[in-house]
Design a protein around this motif. Structure first.
Motif, PDB file in Angstrom:
ATOM      1  N   LEU A  10       0.845  -1.199   0.000  1.00 43.77           N
ATOM      2  CA  LEU A  10       0.000   0.000   0.000  1.00 43.77           C
ATOM      3  C   LEU A  10       0.884   1.254   0.000  1.00 43.77           C
ATOM      4  O   LEU A  10       2.106   1.165   0.108  1.00 43.77           O
ATOM      5  CB  LEU A  10      -0.908  -0.002   1.229  1.00 43.77           C
ATOM      6  N   ARG A  11       0.275   2.389  -0.093  1.00 42.61           N
ATOM      7  CA  ARG A  11       1.028   3.646  -0.127  1.00 42.61           C
ATOM      8  C   ARG A  11       1.760   3.871   1.194  1.00 42.61           C
ATOM      9  O   ARG A  11       1.247   3.555   2.277  1.00 42.61           O
ATOM     10  CB  ARG A  11       0.107   4.823  -0.432  1.00 42.61           C
ATOM     11  N   GLY A  12       2.963   4.422   1.112  1.00 40.51           N
ATOM     12  CA  GLY A  12       3.792   4.594   2.298  1.00 40.51           C
ATOM     13  C   GLY A  12       3.233   5.590   3.293  1.00 40.51           C
ATOM     14  O   GLY A  12       3.435   5.452   4.508  1.00 40.51           O
ATOM     15  N   ASP A  13       2.511   6.619   2.818  1.00 42.78           N
ATOM     16  CA  ASP A  13       1.922   7.606   3.722  1.00 42.78           C
ATOM     17  C   ASP A  13       0.493   7.219   4.098  1.00 42.78           C
ATOM     18  O   ASP A  13      -0.409   8.065   4.158  1.00 42.78           O
ATOM     19  CB  ASP A  13       1.965   8.997   3.087  1.00 42.78           C
ATOM     20  N   PHE A  14       0.300   5.950   4.360  1.00 42.70           N
ATOM     21  CA  PHE A  14      -1.002   5.385   4.710  1.00 42.70           C
ATOM     22  C   PHE A  14      -1.694   6.173   5.817  1.00 42.70           C
ATOM     23  O   PHE A  14      -2.919   6.375   5.785  1.00 42.70           O
ATOM     24  CB  PHE A  14      -0.808   3.932   5.138  1.00 42.70           C
ATOM     25  N   GLU A  15      -0.931   6.632   6.806  1.00 39.98           N
ATOM     26  CA  GLU A  15      -1.527   7.299   7.967  1.00 39.98           C
ATOM     27  C   GLU A  15      -2.156   8.645   7.621  1.00 39.98           C
ATOM     28  O   GLU A  15      -2.936   9.181   8.395  1.00 39.98           O
ATOM     29  CB  GLU A  15      -0.468   7.484   9.057  1.00 39.98           C
ATOM     30  N   LYS A  16      -1.824   9.198   6.457  1.00 42.40           N
ATOM     31  CA  LYS A  16      -2.395  10.480   6.038  1.00 42.40           C
ATOM     32  C   LYS A  16      -3.736  10.303   5.319  1.00 42.40           C
ATOM     33  O   LYS A  16      -4.423  11.281   5.031  1.00 42.40           O
ATOM     34  CB  LYS A  16      -1.422  11.220   5.127  1.00 42.40           C
ATOM     35  N   VAL A  17      -4.086   9.069   5.018  1.00 42.90           N
ATOM     36  CA  VAL A  17      -5.313   8.802   4.261  1.00 42.90           C
ATOM     37  C   VAL A  17      -6.528   8.876   5.189  1.00 42.90           C
ATOM     38  O   VAL A  17      -6.514   8.345   6.302  1.00 42.90           O
ATOM     39  CB  VAL A  17      -5.251   7.414   3.596  1.00 42.90           C
ATOM     40  N   ASP A  18      -7.569   9.511   4.735  1.00 40.51           N
ATOM     41  CA  ASP A  18      -8.840   9.536   5.464  1.00 40.51           C
ATOM     42  C   ASP A  18      -9.530   8.189   5.227  1.00 40.51           C
ATOM     43  O   ASP A  18      -9.991   7.901   4.126  1.00 40.51           O
ATOM     44  CB  ASP A  18      -9.709  10.688   4.955  1.00 40.51           C
ATOM     45  N   LEU A  19      -9.572   7.368   6.270  1.00 33.63           N
ATOM     46  CA  LEU A  19     -10.095   6.008   6.131  1.00 33.63           C
ATOM     47  C   LEU A  19     -11.613   5.934   6.230  1.00 33.63           C
ATOM     48  O   LEU A  19     -12.190   4.859   6.014  1.00 33.63           O
ATOM     49  CB  LEU A  19      -9.471   5.104   7.204  1.00 33.63           C
ATOM     50  N   ASP A  20     -12.247   7.027   6.546  1.00 35.69           N
ATOM     51  CA  ASP A  20     -13.691   7.016   6.738  1.00 35.69           C
ATOM     52  C   ASP A  20     -14.412   6.537   5.472  1.00 35.69           C
ATOM     53  O   ASP A  20     -14.268   7.118   4.395  1.00 35.69           O
ATOM     54  CB  ASP A  20     -14.173   8.418   7.105  1.00 35.69           C
ATOM     55  N   GLY A  21     -15.148   5.456   5.605  1.00 33.77           N
ATOM     56  CA  GLY A  21     -15.930   4.922   4.495  1.00 33.77           C
ATOM     57  C   GLY A  21     -15.170   4.017   3.548  1.00 33.77           C
ATOM     58  O   GLY A  21     -15.783   3.442   2.633  1.00 33.77           O
ATOM     59  N   LEU A  22     -13.861   3.855   3.744  1.00 33.45           N
ATOM     60  CA  LEU A  22     -13.082   2.993   2.846  1.00 33.45           C
ATOM     61  C   LEU A  22     -13.276   1.521   3.208  1.00 33.45           C
ATOM     62  O   LEU A  22     -13.186   1.137   4.379  1.00 33.45           O
ATOM     63  CB  LEU A  22     -11.596   3.344   2.908  1.00 33.45           C
ATOM     64  N   LEU A  23     -13.514   0.707   2.195  1.00 32.88           N
ATOM     65  CA  LEU A  23     -13.743  -0.724   2.387  1.00 32.88           C
ATOM     66  C   LEU A  23     -12.779  -1.533   1.525  1.00 32.88           C
ATOM     67  O   LEU A  23     -12.410  -1.113   0.428  1.00 32.88           O
ATOM     68  CB  LEU A  23     -15.170  -1.108   2.008  1.00 32.88           C
ATOM     69  N   ILE A  24     -12.369  -2.673   2.026  1.00 35.83           N
ATOM     70  CA  ILE A  24     -11.675  -3.681   1.221  1.00 35.83           C
ATOM     71  C   ILE A  24     -12.664  -4.820   1.008  1.00 35.83           C
ATOM     72  O   ILE A  24     -13.251  -5.323   1.963  1.00 35.83           O
ATOM     73  CB  ILE A  24     -10.388  -4.178   1.915  1.00 35.83           C
ATOM     74  N   LYS A  25     -12.849  -5.206  -0.261  1.00 37.58           N
ATOM     75  CA  LYS A  25     -13.833  -6.235  -0.595  1.00 37.58           C
ATOM     76  C   LYS A  25     -13.127  -7.446  -1.186  1.00 37.58           C
ATOM     77  O   LYS A  25     -12.045  -7.326  -1.751  1.00 37.58           O
ATOM     78  CB  LYS A  25     -14.863  -5.677  -1.575  1.00 37.58           C
ATOM     79  N   TRP A  26     -13.739  -8.611  -1.039  1.00 39.89           N
ATOM     80  CA  TRP A  26     -13.117  -9.813  -1.589  1.00 39.89           C
ATOM     81  C   TRP A  26     -14.161 -10.860  -1.976  1.00 39.89           C
ATOM     82  O   TRP A  26     -15.301 -10.832  -1.509  1.00 39.89           O
ATOM     83  CB  TRP A  26     -12.152 -10.428  -0.575  1.00 39.89           C
ATOM     84  N   SER A  27     -13.731 -11.759  -2.840  1.00 36.24           N
ATOM     85  CA  SER A  27     -14.509 -12.965  -3.138  1.00 36.24           C
ATOM     86  C   SER A  27     -13.506 -14.108  -3.285  1.00 36.24           C
ATOM     87  O   SER A  27     -12.446 -13.933  -3.882  1.00 36.24           O
ATOM     88  CB  SER A  27     -15.337 -12.802  -4.412  1.00 36.24           C
ATOM     89  N   THR A  28     -13.845 -15.260  -2.709  1.00 36.12           N
ATOM     90  CA  THR A  28     -12.948 -16.414  -2.714  1.00 36.12           C
ATOM     91  C   THR A  28     -13.649 -17.617  -3.329  1.00 36.12           C
ATOM     92  O   THR A  28     -14.783 -17.942  -2.959  1.00 36.12           O
ATOM     93  CB  THR A  28     -12.489 -16.757  -1.280  1.00 36.12           C
ATOM     94  N   HIS A  29     -12.965 -18.272  -4.271  1.00 36.14           N
ATOM     95  CA  HIS A  29     -13.477 -19.457  -4.953  1.00 36.14           C
ATOM     96  C   HIS A  29     -12.593 -20.637  -4.569  1.00 36.14           C
ATOM     97  O   HIS A  29     -11.377 -20.609  -4.803  1.00 36.14           O
ATOM     98  CB  HIS A  29     -13.452 -19.250  -6.469  1.00 36.14           C
ATOM     99  N   VAL A  30     -13.198 -21.656  -3.963  1.00 37.79           N
ATOM    100  CA  VAL A  30     -12.432 -22.807  -3.467  1.00 37.79           C
ATOM    101  C   VAL A  30     -13.099 -24.105  -3.906  1.00 37.79           C
ATOM    102  O   VAL A  30     -14.227 -24.401  -3.484  1.00 37.79           O
ATOM    103  CB  VAL A  30     -12.325 -22.794  -1.927  1.00 37.79           C
ATOM    104  N   ASP A  31     -12.432 -24.873  -4.747  1.00 34.73           N
ATOM    105  CA  ASP A  31     -12.919 -26.193  -5.148  1.00 34.73           C
ATOM    106  C   ASP A  31     -14.420 -26.171  -5.450  1.00 34.73           C
ATOM    107  O   ASP A  31     -14.892 -25.353  -6.221  1.00 34.73           O
ATOM    108  CB  ASP A  31     -12.572 -27.223  -4.067  1.00 34.73           C
ATOM    109  N   ASN A  32     -15.160 -27.079  -4.793  1.00 34.70           N
ATOM    110  CA  ASN A  32     -16.601 -27.168  -5.040  1.00 34.70           C
ATOM    111  C   ASN A  32     -17.429 -26.383  -4.029  1.00 34.70           C
ATOM    112  O   ASN A  32     -18.653 -26.518  -3.974  1.00 34.70           O
ATOM    113  CB  ASN A  32     -17.042 -28.638  -4.998  1.00 34.70           C
ATOM    114  N   ALA A  33     -16.768 -25.553  -3.208  1.00 29.31           N
ATOM    115  CA  ALA A  33     -17.477 -24.802  -2.173  1.00 29.31           C
ATOM    116  C   ALA A  33     -18.207 -23.596  -2.774  1.00 29.31           C
ATOM    117  O   ALA A  33     -17.806 -23.068  -3.813  1.00 29.31           O
ATOM    118  CB  ALA A  33     -16.490 -24.335  -1.104  1.00 29.31           C
ATOM    119  N   PRO A  34     -19.281 -23.147  -2.119  1.00 28.96           N
ATOM    120  CA  PRO A  34     -19.949 -21.922  -2.580  1.00 28.96           C
ATOM    121  C   PRO A  34     -18.972 -20.748  -2.529  1.00 28.96           C
ATOM    122  O   PRO A  34     -18.079 -20.707  -1.695  1.00 28.96           O
ATOM    123  CB  PRO A  34     -21.086 -21.738  -1.561  1.00 28.96           C
TER     124      PRO A  34
END
Length: 332
Positions: A289-313
């Motif tokens: 990530l960016r080196g000046d991470f602490e200067k970023v306004d984190l309000d409302g920021l989300l990290i999203k993901w989706s994981t696909h594993v074998d035959n699992a949903p």
């Protein structure tokens, strides 16, 4: 384990400020009450942990009230054993349906008074879904017990049928030093790394793991942004926020040969292959990530993901960046 749990062991959690997590929760003495509401809350918290990754709840430890020390233990908060006994707590927990096999309760004698105790409840991860006394199913998420979606309940009940990969996020800050021959001087800068750990919490091994992680634009390293522009890559736009999608998997490349000369050895790698993640084991990916991470306004920021594993949903989720644990090693 009985010999390991005593007042000194609990105090150590407080002294070194071990933060709450997916597998650890602190509860003050008042959490153990005989009202219907508090007994429901006990079954909610315990069942949520069993439905997730398992873990422990320490009753008799109070957390700080200030926002800057959120989820950190402050002090031991004694429970009166003559009012709240181990047997009573066990009876309340046993109202969870179905009962949780392998659950253990350890009473800890405190030196503040003869009838003062704390309770450590060790909760195994279950192979089925457990229902609290309010007829709902819960899971651990962002330090809380939250209701499960229908697909999550079915997913939990099927743990013995297919692998279950859960993601854990943390951000590490460190000091990076390097010498520039061009400028003939040393540079010191902060490195910021998002570490994503994929853990197999299911009952069978995960052969093929493919995860897509969407990082919001304000967190991206400047070199990543330059790469996106140079290669004309598209970004995902959701609710007005731009995201860059990273792809991670459980592939490895084996060293098949080494070429050496008088200066160095150069390894030669074979083709990529999938390396299964066994139950209880994990694989960690790193995203710069960016080196000046602490200067970023984190309000409302989300990290999203989706994981696909074998035959699992397909497993999908999101986490507020402000809720991710930060480890600052810059002074180490």
């Amino acid at each position: 384990m009985t010999d390991l749990w005593n007042q000194q062991a609990v105090q150590q959690y407080i002294d070194i400020e071990i933060q709450e997590s997916l597998v650890l929760e602190y509860k003050a003495a008042e959490a153990l009450g005989k009202s219907d509401g508090k007994m429901r809350e006990i079954t909610k918290d315990v069942s949520a942990m069993a439905n997730s990754s398992g873990g422990r709840i320490i009753y008799g430890v109070k957390e700080y009230g200030s926002p800057d020390k959120k989820h950190l233990p402050e002090k031991i908060d004694p429970i009166e054993q003559d009012k709240i006994s181990k047997e009573w707590l066990e009876q309340v927990i046993n109202n969870i349906r179905p009962r949780i096999d392998g659950l253990l309760i350890y009473p800890i004698q405190l030196d503040s008074a003869l009838n003062h105790v704390a309770y450590v409840v060790e909760i195994p991860q279950s192979t089925t879904a457990h229902q609290a006394t309010d007829w709902r199913y819960y899971k651990r998420f962002n330090f809380q017990a939250v209701p499960m979606e229908d697909y999550e309940i079915r997913d939990t009940m099927g743990r013995k049928q297919y692998p279950k990969i859960g993601l854990d996020f943390k951000i590490e800050l460190a000091t990076k030093r390097y010498f520039s021959q061009f400028e003939n001087k040393q540079h010191i800068e902060t490195s910021c790394v998002l570490k994503v750990t994929a853990r197999n919490t299911g009952g069978i091994y995960a052969q093929f793991v493919n995860t897509f992680i969407s990082i919001p634009l304000p967190l991206l390293h400047e070199l990543t942004i330059e790469q996106i522009k140079h290669e004309n890559e598209e970004m995902i736009v959701e609710e007005g926020q731009k995201y860059y999608e990273y792809y991670e998997d459980n592939t490895v490349r084996d060293v098949v040969d080494v070429e050496s000369n008088i200066y160095l050895s150069i390894p030669k790698y074979g083709p990529s292959r999938y390396d299964p993640i066994l139950p209880g084991l994990s694989r960690t990916w790193e995203i710069i990530l960016r080196g000046d991470f602490e200067k970023v306004d984190l309000d409302g920021l989300l990290i999203k993901w989706s994981t696909h594993v074998d035959n699992a949903p397909v497993s999908e989720g999101q986490v507020a960046v402000s809720d991710i644990r930060i480890i600052d090693d810059r002074n180490a």
